[in-house]
Design an enzyme around this catalytic site. Structure first.
Site, PDB file in Angstrom:
ATOM      1  N   LYS A  82       0.616  -1.112   0.166  1.00  0.00           N
ATOM      2  CA  LYS A  82      -0.073  -0.022  -0.265  1.00  0.00           C
ATOM      3  C   LYS A  82       0.903   1.072   0.010  1.00  0.00           C
ATOM      4  O   LYS A  82       2.305   1.376   0.902  1.00  0.00           O
ATOM      5  CB  LYS A  82      -0.885   0.125   1.352  1.00  0.00           C
ATOM      6  CG  LYS A  82      -2.226   0.570   1.238  1.00  0.00           C
ATOM      7  CD  LYS A  82      -3.235   1.001   2.508  1.00  0.00           C
ATOM      8  CE  LYS A  82      -3.705   1.896   2.619  1.00  0.00           C
ATOM      9  NZ  LYS A  82      -4.420   2.055   4.110  1.00  0.00           N
ATOM     10  N   SER A 157      -9.419   2.092   2.966  1.00  0.00           N
ATOM     11  CA  SER A 157      -8.258   2.114   2.330  1.00  0.00           C
ATOM     12  C   SER A 157      -7.505   2.084   1.157  1.00  0.00           C
ATOM     13  O   SER A 157      -7.026   2.381   0.700  1.00  0.00           O
ATOM     14  CB  SER A 157      -8.126   3.612   2.744  1.00  0.00           C
ATOM     15  OG  SER A 157      -7.186   3.043   3.666  1.00  0.00           O
ATOM     16  N   SER A 181      -9.592  -1.050   6.517  1.00  0.00           N
ATOM     17  CA  SER A 181      -9.263  -0.221   5.449  1.00  0.00           C
ATOM     18  C   SER A 181      -7.950  -1.556   5.178  1.00  0.00           C
ATOM     19  O   SER A 181      -8.047  -1.498   4.014  1.00  0.00           O
ATOM     20  CB  SER A 181      -8.251   0.831   5.120  1.00  0.00           C
ATOM     21  OG  SER A 181      -9.142   1.720   6.127  1.00  0.00           O
TER      22      SER A 181
END
Length: 470
Positions: A82, A157, A181
Site C-alpha cells: 500500500k 483504504s 481498511s
C-alpha cells in the site's frame, strides 16, 4: 489451466515449494506478473508505481537459490505494498498530489522484514488519499475498480492492495487498517485480510492516519499465505513506541489442526443488525459449516458496542486532523474535496470529547477481554452490505453525514481498531450477482494463530472458488 495462467494463480505456499525445488524461478514470476499487470491493471488501476528494479532483485534471489541460500517461503515471491508504506528509492505518494514526487530515504520496518525474508517488492498500490476513507474511490491517481465488477467499489483504504491480490497481480500485499481498511477491501474483493493485535507489527515508516488506531497487516488469497506473510513481518521494533515485545512464534502452526470443541461466540447485538439478506444467509451458512466441523457456538453480549463506534469516530478525526494540520495550511488546494471536508470536521471536536473517547477505549479492551475469556473467538459479518457502486455516498434518502456510507461500511470493523484485538476476514460466499461476501473472526490479543486455525477450517470446508480474472 495452461502453465501461464497456473503460475500467477498459484498460492505463496505452493510457489515456495516449487521455488525451493527449482521448479519455478523468481525472474519467471516477476516477468509473468509484469505482463499480467500491463494487460489487466489498466482497467483496475491498482498500481501507482512499479518497482523498476524488481527484475534485478529477482535475478539476485535466483542466484541465492543457485548457491543454496533459501530465505524461507517468501523467497523470490513478488509482494505489493500500500502506498503509505515507505520504500527506499521508490516513490511513496499516500495517494496524494502533495507527495506525488516523494521518495523516502529509508524503508519502513515491515519492508525491511519482507526483504530479509526474500520477498520482491513489485510495486506500490493505490490508496484512498492519505488512507482516510473506506470507499477506495478518492485517490489523486484515480478510482480503484473492484475486479468482480468494475462499476463497484473495491473498498478502502487499502483499495489497490485488495484489487491487486484478487486479480492475481501480486501474490500478497500489505495494507493498513485504522477503521477496517484491510478488512473492508478484502471482503469487497473476496480475499483474506488480517488486522493483527495492536502493537504487534511496527508502524515505523508508515504514514499515519491515527496514532492510536493504525495497524499494518497482510492481504492474500488464502489463509496459509496470510499466516506466512504475518510470520515475516512480525518482529519487535524497539524504535516504534507502540511496539509490544512478543516471543517469536509460527503463525502457521495450528493450520490444519482439528477445530472440534473450539468455542465461538455469536454477538447478540450490534454485529447482526440491519444486514443485507444475502450477507446474512452467507454468514449463517458459515456458522452452520463450523458447527458441522464440531465447533461449539454460543451467544455472547458486548454491552457498549454503540459507545465504541462513537469513540472510534472521535479519536480518528482528532488524530487525523492533528497529523494533517500543517499539510492543510501548506497545501490548501491539493486535496480531494471529500477528504479535506472530513478532516475539517475535527474542528468541532472538543478536548473533553477526546478524553472521554480514550476512556471508552479502555472500556472496549475490557469488554472484549471479558467476552473472549468465555470463548476462543467471535464470528461476525465483515460487512453488513454488498459492495456499493463507485461514488455512491448514501444508502437512503437522508444525505446527512450521519448517514454517509462510510459509517455503514466501517460499522463492523472499526470496533476492533478501538480495542486493538486481532480480526481476520475471509471469503464465505457470493451474492446472486457474484459479489464477494466476507466473514470476520475476532480473537484474543496475540491469538492470531487460533484465528488462522478456524479460518483455514472454514476456508477448506466452504471451498469458495474465487475467479481468476483474465
Amino acid at each position: 489451466m495452461d502453465k501461464h495462467r497456473g503460475l500467477y494463480a498459484n498460492s505463496i505456499a505452493g510457489l515456495s515449494v516449487k521455488m525451493k525445488d527449482g521448479g519455478v524461478s523468481p525472474t519467471e514470476l516477476v516477468k509473468d506478473l509484469i505482463a499480467r499487470i500491463e494487460r489487466i491493471d489498466k482497467d483496475l488501476n491498482s498500481f501507482i508505481t512499479f518497482n523498476r528494479n524488481a527484475l534485478v532483485i529477482a535475478e539476485e534471489r535466483e542466484q541465492e537459490l543457485q548457491f543454496g541460500k533459501y530465505r524461507g517461503p517468501l523467497h523470490g515471491i513478488p509482494i505489493g505494498l500500500k502506498d503509505v508504506i515507505f520504500t527506499k528509492g521508490i516513490r511513496t505518494t499516500m495517494g496524494s498530489e502533495i507527495f506525488k514526487d516523494y521518495i523516502p530515504a529509508k524503508d519502513a520496518f515491515v519492508v525491511e522484514q519482507l526483504k530479509k525474508a526474500g520477498a520482491i517488492i513489485v510495486g506500490k498500490l493505490n490508496t484512498h488519499q492519505f488512507a482516510y476513507g473506506p470507499t477506495g474511490d478518492r485517490s489523486y491517481y484515480g478510482v480503484v475498480a473492484n475486479p468482480h465488477d468494475k462499476s463497484k467499489m473495491s473498498g478502502g483504504s487499502s483499495s489497490g492492495s485488495a484489487a491487486a491480490v484478487a486479480a492475481c497481480l501480486c501474490y500478497g500485499a500489505l495494507g493498513t487498517d485504522t477503521g477496517g481498511s484491510i478488512r473492508i477491501p478484502s471482503s469487497f474483493c473476496g480475499i483474506v485480510g488480517m488486522k493483527p493485535t495492536y502493537g504487534s507489527i511496527s508502524k515505523r515508516g508508515v504514514y499515519p492516519l491515527s496514532w492510536v488506531l493504525d495497524h499494518v497487516g497482510p492481504m492474500t488469497r488464502t489463509i496459509t499465505d496470510n499466516a506466512i506473510m504475518l510470520n515475516a513481518i512480525i518482529a519487535y521494533d524497539k524504535e516504534d513506541p507502540d511496539a509490544i515485545y512478543r516471543k517469536p512464534e509460527d503463525y502457521t502452526r495450528l493450520i490444519g489442526k482439528d477445530v472440534k470443541d473450539i468455542k465461538i461466540g455469536i454477538p447478540e447485538e450490534f454485529y447482526y443488525e440491519d444486514l443485507d439478506a444475502e450477507v446474512d444467509t452467507c454468514i449463517q451458512d458459515a456458522i452452520k459449516c463450523l458447527e458441522r466441523l464440531g465447533v461449539k457456538m454460543t451467544t455472547v453480549n458486548i454491552p457498549s458496542m454503540h459507545e465504541f463506534s462513537e469513540a472510534h469516530k472521535v479519536i480518528l478525526r482528532s488524530d487525523a486532523y492533528a497529523i494533517h494540520a500543517q499539510n492543510l495550511l501548506d497545501y490548501p488546494t491539493k486535496w480531494d474535496d471529500e477528504v479535506k471536508e472530513r478532516l475539517i470536521t475535527a474542528l468541532d471536536t472538543k478536548g473533553y470529547d477526546y478524553a472521554k473517547a480514550m476512556r471508552t477505549q479502555k472500556l472496549a479492551k475490557q469488554e472484549y477481554r471479558e467476552v473472549l475469556d468465555t470463548v476462543d473467538a467471535l464470528i461476525t459479518p465483515t460487512m453488513s452490505i454488498l459492495p456499493p457502486n463507485i461514488n455512491e455516498r448514501h444508502t437512503g434518502k437522508d444525505k446527512s453525514d450521519e448517514h454517509h456510507i462510510r459509517w455503514t461500511i466501517t460499522k463492523l470493523t472499526a470496533p476492533t481498531n478501538l480495542s486493538g484485538f486481532p480480526s481476520l476476514t475471509l471469503p464465505c460466499g457470493f451474492s446472486a450477482d457474484r459479489m464477494p461476501i466476507g466473514v470476520q473472526l475476532i480473537g484474543k490479543e496475540f491469538d492470531e494463530a487460533k484465528l488462522y486455525q478456524i479460518g483455514y477450517a472454514l476456508e477448506q470446508a466452504l471451498l469458495v472458488e474465487v475467479p481468476v480474472f483474465d
